[in-house]
Design an enzyme around this catalytic site. Sequence first.
Site, PDB file in Angstrom:
ATOM      1  N   GLY A 181       2.380   0.823  11.223  1.00 30.05           N
ATOM      2  CA  GLY A 181       1.992   0.045  12.385  1.00 30.05           C
ATOM      3  C   GLY A 181       1.675  -1.378  11.981  1.00 30.05           C
ATOM      4  O   GLY A 181       2.115  -2.340  12.600  1.00 30.05           O
ATOM      5  N   ALA A 182       0.896  -1.502  10.913  1.00 29.09           N
ATOM      6  CA  ALA A 182       0.502  -2.815  10.408  1.00 29.09           C
ATOM      7  C   ALA A 182      -0.138  -2.610   9.043  1.00 29.09           C
ATOM      8  O   ALA A 182      -0.383  -1.481   8.612  1.00 29.09           O
ATOM      9  CB  ALA A 182      -0.459  -3.507  11.362  1.00 29.09           C
ATOM     10  N   MET A 183      -0.438  -3.716   8.342  1.00 27.49           N
ATOM     11  CA  MET A 183      -1.035  -3.652   7.021  1.00 27.49           C
ATOM     12  C   MET A 183      -2.040  -4.775   6.860  1.00 27.49           C
ATOM     13  O   MET A 183      -1.766  -5.916   7.215  1.00 27.49           O
ATOM     14  CB  MET A 183       0.047  -3.735   5.949  1.00 27.49           C
ATOM     15  CG  MET A 183      -0.495  -3.750   4.525  1.00 27.49           C
ATOM     16  SD  MET A 183      -1.406  -2.225   4.128  1.00 27.49           S
ATOM     17  CE  MET A 183      -2.350  -2.778   2.715  1.00 27.49           C
ATOM     18  N   GLU A 184      -3.188  -4.421   6.266  1.00 26.96           N
ATOM     19  CA  GLU A 184      -4.341  -5.302   6.197  1.00 26.96           C
ATOM     20  C   GLU A 184      -4.332  -6.242   5.004  1.00 26.96           C
ATOM     21  O   GLU A 184      -5.371  -6.525   4.412  1.00 26.96           O
ATOM     22  CB  GLU A 184      -5.624  -4.465   6.167  1.00 26.96           C
ATOM     23  CG  GLU A 184      -5.843  -3.627   4.909  1.00 26.96           C
ATOM     24  CD  GLU A 184      -5.310  -2.217   4.969  1.00 26.96           C
ATOM     25  OE1 GLU A 184      -5.760  -1.378   4.169  1.00 26.96           O
ATOM     26  OE2 GLU A 184      -4.426  -1.956   5.821  1.00 26.96           O
ATOM     27  N   ASN A 185      -3.178  -6.781   4.615  1.00 26.48           N
ATOM     28  CA  ASN A 185      -3.157  -7.770   3.548  1.00 26.48           C
ATOM     29  C   ASN A 185      -4.186  -8.860   3.859  1.00 26.48           C
ATOM     30  O   ASN A 185      -4.252  -9.358   4.981  1.00 26.48           O
ATOM     31  CB  ASN A 185      -1.778  -8.407   3.427  1.00 26.48           C
ATOM     32  CG  ASN A 185      -0.655  -7.397   3.437  1.00 26.48           C
ATOM     33  OD1 ASN A 185      -0.631  -6.475   2.645  1.00 26.48           O
ATOM     34  ND2 ASN A 185       0.269  -7.560   4.372  1.00 26.48           N
ATOM     35  N   HIS A 194     -10.476  -4.186   8.737  1.00 23.41           N
ATOM     36  CA  HIS A 194     -10.204  -4.008   7.310  1.00 23.41           C
ATOM     37  C   HIS A 194     -10.566  -5.247   6.481  1.00 23.41           C
ATOM     38  O   HIS A 194     -10.773  -5.126   5.273  1.00 23.41           O
ATOM     39  CB  HIS A 194      -8.720  -3.715   7.087  1.00 23.41           C
ATOM     40  CG  HIS A 194      -8.357  -2.267   7.146  1.00 23.41           C
ATOM     41  ND1 HIS A 194      -9.026  -1.291   6.446  1.00 23.41           N
ATOM     42  CD2 HIS A 194      -7.347  -1.634   7.816  1.00 23.41           C
ATOM     43  CE1 HIS A 194      -8.451  -0.123   6.682  1.00 23.41           C
ATOM     44  NE2 HIS A 194      -7.441  -0.298   7.502  1.00 23.41           N
ATOM     45  N   GLU A 239       0.844  -1.196   0.000  1.00 27.31           N
ATOM     46  CA  GLU A 239       0.000   0.000   0.000  1.00 27.31           C
ATOM     47  C   GLU A 239       0.884   1.252   0.000  1.00 27.31           C
ATOM     48  O   GLU A 239       1.831   1.330   0.781  1.00 27.31           O
ATOM     49  CB  GLU A 239      -0.912   0.020   1.222  1.00 27.31           C
ATOM     50  CG  GLU A 239      -1.949   1.112   1.150  1.00 27.31           C
ATOM     51  CD  GLU A 239      -2.916   1.080   2.332  1.00 27.31           C
ATOM     52  OE1 GLU A 239      -4.111   1.329   2.126  1.00 27.31           O
ATOM     53  OE2 GLU A 239      -2.466   0.805   3.453  1.00 27.31           O
ATOM     54  N   GLU A 284      -6.703  -3.775  11.911  1.00 27.84           N
ATOM     55  CA  GLU A 284      -6.425  -4.561  10.707  1.00 27.84           C
ATOM     56  C   GLU A 284      -7.508  -5.610  10.477  1.00 27.84           C
ATOM     57  O   GLU A 284      -7.866  -5.906   9.330  1.00 27.84           O
ATOM     58  CB  GLU A 284      -5.049  -5.224  10.805  1.00 27.84           C
ATOM     59  CG  GLU A 284      -3.901  -4.266  11.070  1.00 27.84           C
ATOM     60  CD  GLU A 284      -3.888  -3.067  10.146  1.00 27.84           C
ATOM     61  OE1 GLU A 284      -4.233  -3.198   8.962  1.00 27.84           O
ATOM     62  OE2 GLU A 284      -3.535  -1.966  10.624  1.00 27.84           O
TER      63      GLU A 284
END
Length: 853
Positions: free
Chosen positions: A266-270, A304, A127, A301
Site C-alpha cells: 500500500g505504501a512504505m514509511e521511508n 511511522h 522493507e 505512514e
Amino acid sequence: MPGTNLTRDEAATRAAILAVESYTIDLDLTVSDKVFESTTVIRFSCSEPGASTFADLVDATIHEVTLNGRALDPSEVYRDSRITLDGLEADNELRVFCELPYSHTGEGLHRFVDPADGRVYLYSQFEVPDARRVYTTFEQPDLKSTFTFNVTAPEGWKVVSNSPSPAPEALDEGKAIWRFEPTKRMSTYITALVAGEYHEVQHTYVGKHGEIPLGHYCRQSLVEFLDVDELVKITEQGFAFFEEAFDFPYPFGKYDQLYVPEYNMGAMENAGCITLRDEYLPRSRQPRSFYEFRCSVILHEMAHMWFGDLVTMKWWDDLWLNESFAEWACYHAEVEATEFTDSWTGFANARKQTGYRQDQLPSTHPIAADNHDLQAVEVNFDMITYAKGASVLKQLVAWVGLEDFQAGLQQYFKDFAYGNSEFSDLLAALEKSSGRELGGWAQEWLQTAGVNTLTAEFETDADGRYSSLAVRQCAHPDWPTLRRHRIGVGLYDAVPNSQGEDRLVRRQYVEIDVEGELTEIPELVGAQQPDLLLLNDSDLTYAKIRLDQRSLATVVNGLSKLDDSLARALVWGAAWDMTRDAEMRASDFVALVLRNIGAETDSWGVSRIPTYAAQAVNHFSAKANRPQLRAEWERGLRDLLAAAEPGSDHQLTFARSYAGIAHSDAAIADLEALLDGSLTFDGLAVDQDLRWVLLTSLAAAGVAGDDRIDEELGRDHTISGQEHAAAARAARPDAEAKATAWEAAITKTDTPNETQRSIILSFQRPGQDDVLAPYVEHYLTAADDIWERLGTQRASTALEFIFPRQLASPELLERVDAWLESSPANPAAKRYVREGRADVARALAAQARDAVD
C-alpha cells in the site's frame, strides 16, 4: 548456506561488535536500462579488533572491494550475498564498487517505463531486507547510521531521497549529480531513492514546531488525477494531530509523498520519503470507502515517522509493534482529525475481518511472533500484524486510558529518539504512565494465537424476561487460550419512530469483564428479552460473537432498521463469521445482504459486504442449491442497481457486483448494453475502469475474445489498461487462454509484478471447473520450487491467490495432503498451500450446512 537469509543470532553477534558511523552511497543511474552502478563507503568501528564479520549485497557484479586500504578479491570474499570482512580494526572503512540490476518485481530499485508516454520512473522498496539490492549494507534494523547519497541521473529528472533534494549540478552528456546532505540516524530499510521524470508539487505546512516542506509527486500521465489539495489537507491534519499527540516534533525535516507505479504494498514509511501505490490517484470514480482507506494509509505512514523511524525495533520480532501501532494510530487520527469520523465502523466491516480470517488459518501465530530469521519475518508479515494487532492495541488504550497511553508514548519517544528499542521498553513506559501491570495482558494477548468466540447463554421466564444470562467463551482446541475481555452488551427492541416505522433501538447497555469459560451478567437478569441481543456492542474487544436465533431472525428481516452503523457492522460481522463457520446457511446470509444492503450507510459496509455475499454464493453454498442462489443473487443485484440513488456509492458497488455474478443471458445482455450505451442508469458513469469490469465479466462468460480485449486496450493504452487486459484474457474460459495466462504469471520470470498480480487474481473463476481442473496438478508442481524461481513477493502472490479454491472437494483435500507430505517446497510455500487447504475444508463444511434446510 545462508543465501539472502539472516538469523537473529547472526544479527546480534554483528551488532555486539560493530557501531556504524556513516554510509556514503554513490549511484549512477545513467549506465543502461538494465543495471546501475553503486559505490558504497561504510565507516564503522569494531569493539574487538581482529574480529571478522560480513556485509550484505545481493545480485551484484562486484568490481572492487577495499577494506582499510586493502584490496580484497571479490571472487574470494563475495559469496552467497555476503562480503566477508576479516581482520577488522578499531576504526574501519569499507569501499565496494559494483553493478546491480534494476528490479521489475517491486523489490530493490524498481524501474518502470510508462507505456502512455515512454517516460522512465524508478523507486526503491527496501522493507524488510532489500536495501542490499541497491548498496552494500549491514542489513539489520539496530545498526543505525547516517546516509549520504550522491546520485547521477539524466539532468531533467527529479531525484528524491530522505534528505531534502539539492539543486542538481550539471555534468557532461546531459547528466547531472544530486549531492544530498547526510540524513538523521536511521535504519537501512527506511532509506530511499526515487528518481525519474516525475511531476512535482510543493507546499509548506506551518505547525506547532515550525515549517515542514511537503512534496507530492506522480507520473506525468497521472497529473490530472493528482488531487493535491485533498492530499495536502489530509497531510496537514495528520501533522497537527500527531505532533500534539506525541509531543515530539516531526523528526525528519521535509515530508515527500511519491505515488509510484507497480507497487507491491500500500505504501512504505521511508523517512521523509513516503512511497505509495499510484492507484491511490484514481482515474475513475471510486466510492467513499476508497478515499477513507487512502486517508488511513497516508496517516499510517505518517505515524511511522515516530513509531518505527524515529524509534525502531531492535530486531524484526517487534515488527508487529511498528505496524500494529501505525494501524491503530491511523484510525484514531482519522476519527479525531479528519472528515472520516466513523472510521472504526469501516475498520470493523473490512479490516478487522481480515484479522479474524488470518487468525483462524493453520498458519496463525501470536502477534508478537518469534521471528528468528528473515524468512520467518516474511511469512509472519500478515493481517495478524496489522488488523489483529491494531484491535488489540485499541483494547490496551481502553485498558490504560487514552491520556495515560499517550503520556507513556511521549516519554518513550523522548527516551529512544533515533535509537532502537524492544517491546518491553514500550510496556515499561506504559506501566509507568498508567500505574497498571501489563505483563499479564501482554502474555495473554500478544504471545498466544487464535480468536475467541463469545456466545450468550440464557433462560427466560414465562413473561419473556431473563432468569439467567451469561457469556460463554470458547477457543479453538489448537489455540485454547481464554482471555480477559471488556465488552459491551446491548439490548435492542423494534420500536416505532414518529413516522410509525419500526427502528431497532437500544433499550439498555452494560459493560462487563468476561473472563474464563462462563461469565454471568446479573445486571440483566429480569430484563425483558430483546429483539436483538448484541455482544461486544461498541466493539471494545477482539472476538467473534454469535447471534441467538431470535436476534438472527430480527436482523435477517430488518438489519436496516438498526440506525447505529457500528452496531450494524458487528451484526454483519457476526453473520459472516457464522456463515464461514458453517453455523448459518450461505443462502440465509445472501438473503440478509439482499434485504438490507440497500440501506447500509457505512461506506465500507456498502462496498465490502457484497463481496462476502458473492463468496457465500460461489463457494459456501451447497452445489445443489448454487444455480438457484446464483440466480437469486444476480436478480437481486439487478434490482438493487435499478433502485439505487443516482450517482451513489450503492449504485457503483451494485453495478460492479452485478457484473461479477452475471451469467444468465439477460445479465450478459445487460453488460453488453452498458458497454455500448444502450442501457443506462441515471448517475452511473460507465468510465474506463467500469468498462474493464464489464468487459472482463464478458470475457469470463466466454462472449468477449481477444479482439474485443485488444479493442478496449486501444482505448486505454496505459499500464492500467495493460493490466486490465491481461486480467480479462486470464478470465476467459478456454484452455488456450488459461495456458497463456499461466505461462505469464507462474512460469515466466520477467512478467512485471502488477501484471502478474492482475492475471492471478482473475485466473480462478466460478463456473469454469472443467477448464481449471488440470491446474490442480499444475499448481502443486509449480509450488515445489516457485519460491526460489519467482522470489518472495511474486511467489507469495501466486501461491495465495491462484490456489484452486473453487474446485473444493474431498478429493482436492486428499491430493493437497499428499503433496504436503512429499513436496520439497520451501516452508513458506507450504504455508500458503496449507492456508488454501484450510479454505477448502471450510468451504466444504459450509456447503454441507447450506444443504440442510
